[in-house]
Design a protein around this motif. Sequence first.
Motif, PDB file in Angstrom:
ATOM      1  N   GLN A 152       0.909  -1.320  -0.220  1.00 27.12           N
ATOM      2  CA  GLN A 152       0.023   0.099   0.159  1.00 27.12           C
ATOM      3  C   GLN A 152       0.899   1.155   0.107  1.00 27.12           C
ATOM      4  N   GLU A 156       1.066   3.997  -3.084  1.00 27.58           N
ATOM      5  CA  GLU A 156       0.780   5.676  -2.670  1.00 27.58           C
ATOM      6  C   GLU A 156       2.066   6.119  -3.148  1.00 27.58           C
ATOM      7  N   ARG A 159       2.262   6.668  -6.932  1.00 30.57           N
ATOM      8  CA  ARG A 159       1.154   7.450  -7.446  1.00 30.57           C
ATOM      9  C   ARG A 159       1.658   8.591  -7.310  1.00 30.57           C
ATOM     10  N   ASN A 217      -6.730  11.259  -9.403  1.00 33.93           N
ATOM     11  CA  ASN A 217      -6.769   9.917  -9.253  1.00 33.93           C
ATOM     12  C   ASN A 217      -5.728   9.086  -8.672  1.00 33.93           C
ATOM     13  N   ARG A 219      -2.859  10.650  -7.164  1.00 32.98           N
ATOM     14  CA  ARG A 219      -2.611  11.406  -5.898  1.00 32.98           C
ATOM     15  C   ARG A 219      -3.285  12.738  -5.762  1.00 32.98           C
ATOM     16  N   THR A 264      -6.068   7.616   3.959  1.00 32.91           N
ATOM     17  CA  THR A 264      -7.052   6.236   4.232  1.00 32.91           C
ATOM     18  C   THR A 264      -8.398   6.639   4.035  1.00 32.91           C
ATOM     19  N   TYR A 266      -9.727   9.310   2.701  1.00 35.20           N
ATOM     20  CA  TYR A 266     -10.283   9.651   1.002  1.00 35.20           C
ATOM     21  C   TYR A 266     -10.290   8.161   0.300  1.00 35.20           C
ATOM     22  N   ARG A 267      -9.523   7.199   0.612  1.00 36.86           N
ATOM     23  CA  ARG A 267      -9.560   5.926  -0.423  1.00 36.86           C
ATOM     24  C   ARG A 267     -10.625   5.147   0.054  1.00 36.86           C
ATOM     25  N   GLN A 270     -13.355   6.622  -1.855  1.00 38.02           N
ATOM     26  CA  GLN A 270     -13.375   6.513  -3.104  1.00 38.02           C
ATOM     27  C   GLN A 270     -13.582   5.019  -3.632  1.00 38.02           C
ATOM     28  N   GLU A 271     -13.329   3.973  -2.840  1.00 44.79           N
ATOM     29  CA  GLU A 271     -13.588   2.697  -3.144  1.00 44.79           C
ATOM     30  C   GLU A 271     -14.968   2.229  -2.952  1.00 44.79           C
ATOM     31  N   LEU A 323      -8.724  -2.139   2.132  1.00 48.61           N
ATOM     32  CA  LEU A 323      -9.277  -1.169   2.781  1.00 48.61           C
ATOM     33  C   LEU A 323      -8.769  -1.545   4.005  1.00 48.61           C
ATOM     34  N   ARG A 326      -5.267  -0.935   4.882  1.00 51.50           N
ATOM     35  CA  ARG A 326      -4.955   0.204   4.749  1.00 51.50           C
ATOM     36  C   ARG A 326      -5.361   0.898   6.265  1.00 51.50           C
TER      37      ARG A 326
END
Length: 365
Positions: A152, A156, A159, A217, A219, A264, A266-267, A270-271, A323, A326
Amino acid sequence: MGNPVKALHLEDSEIDHLLLKRAVSASGLLADYVRVDSQETLVEALQSQTFDIVLMDFRLPGFTALEAWDHIRQDPQHAPCVIVSGAIGEEAAVGAIQNGISDYLHKDRISEIGRVIRRAIRVHQLEVERSDAEIRLKLSEQKTRELAQHLQTSVEEERTEISREIHDEIGGSLTALKLDLGRIKRHTTDDLVRQRLVGAEEILNQALTATQRIMQNTRPAILDQGLTESVQWLLDGYRRRTGWAASLNCELSNSTISDAIRLTAYRVVQESLTNVTKYAASASVNVEISDSGDVLTVEVKDTGPGFDTGQNDIRKGFGLKGLKERAHSVGGWLDVSSALGRGTTISLTVPLGLEPPTEEESPAA
């Protein structure tokens, strides 16, 4: 049990000791014995050698089998223990077994001692093997979790690097090209050339828009503006793409949420929105964010069809597992609740201002 069994016998009666040895021999079991009849000799025997089985009379001069058991179980590698006595009631025998002693045999049934010893040793070996397997499994899970966290972090970092390269190299080049096209268009009088330049500018604008989208998308720079703004940006994009309802209820009083926790959260949103788009068409989404009690909670609820969390659905599994790893990497945990026909809720909980927990302290563990 081809080799002689090493037996420690707590017995103050020489006759009872000889009777036990005779019964063990009659059962076909080979054994070597050490007999003790006091706490001092018991401790000396335990410190000087190891045993395969401990056989104990319940009452001995000055102490009982339960007191002896307290000495024995101080060693994590202790042998199984069996009470062989005629001076203990059924209730006391049950209590001793609940306390960790392997078995109980009344002296009137001493002829069964061979079978009892074999069973106690076999069960103990199985327990040891099970414990070793659990330890190996925990170590394997820990290594897997560490690998997942490393991946992970690497993703990142990659990214971020890609986003920086796109911004500095591709974005800069496209912007310079746009300026050059504009300069040429201002100085040309040829209508055909101007039409071509207008078309080229449209394509260039599309490329710039795509570049910005890819950077967001990989970063998202909007994260630097705060968690509320970045999640709102996600929801705005979700509504534009799908036309479905999405709302945000955010109550944040802590303005010092770390970059790792903010990313975290945010992801997770998003997911979650990606899953809604895939599996819950036309569902409305509500996101609630709070840091009440110095604990960050992010909850994403949808009104979709839901799913059975007991089913091992690979499609839904990998994203959520990522997730969870993360969340664990920042000292938090992720909960997923869903039911057929009742929608799905994904909740992230992260204590703020704390170091990530160890393997033993983690709520996920």
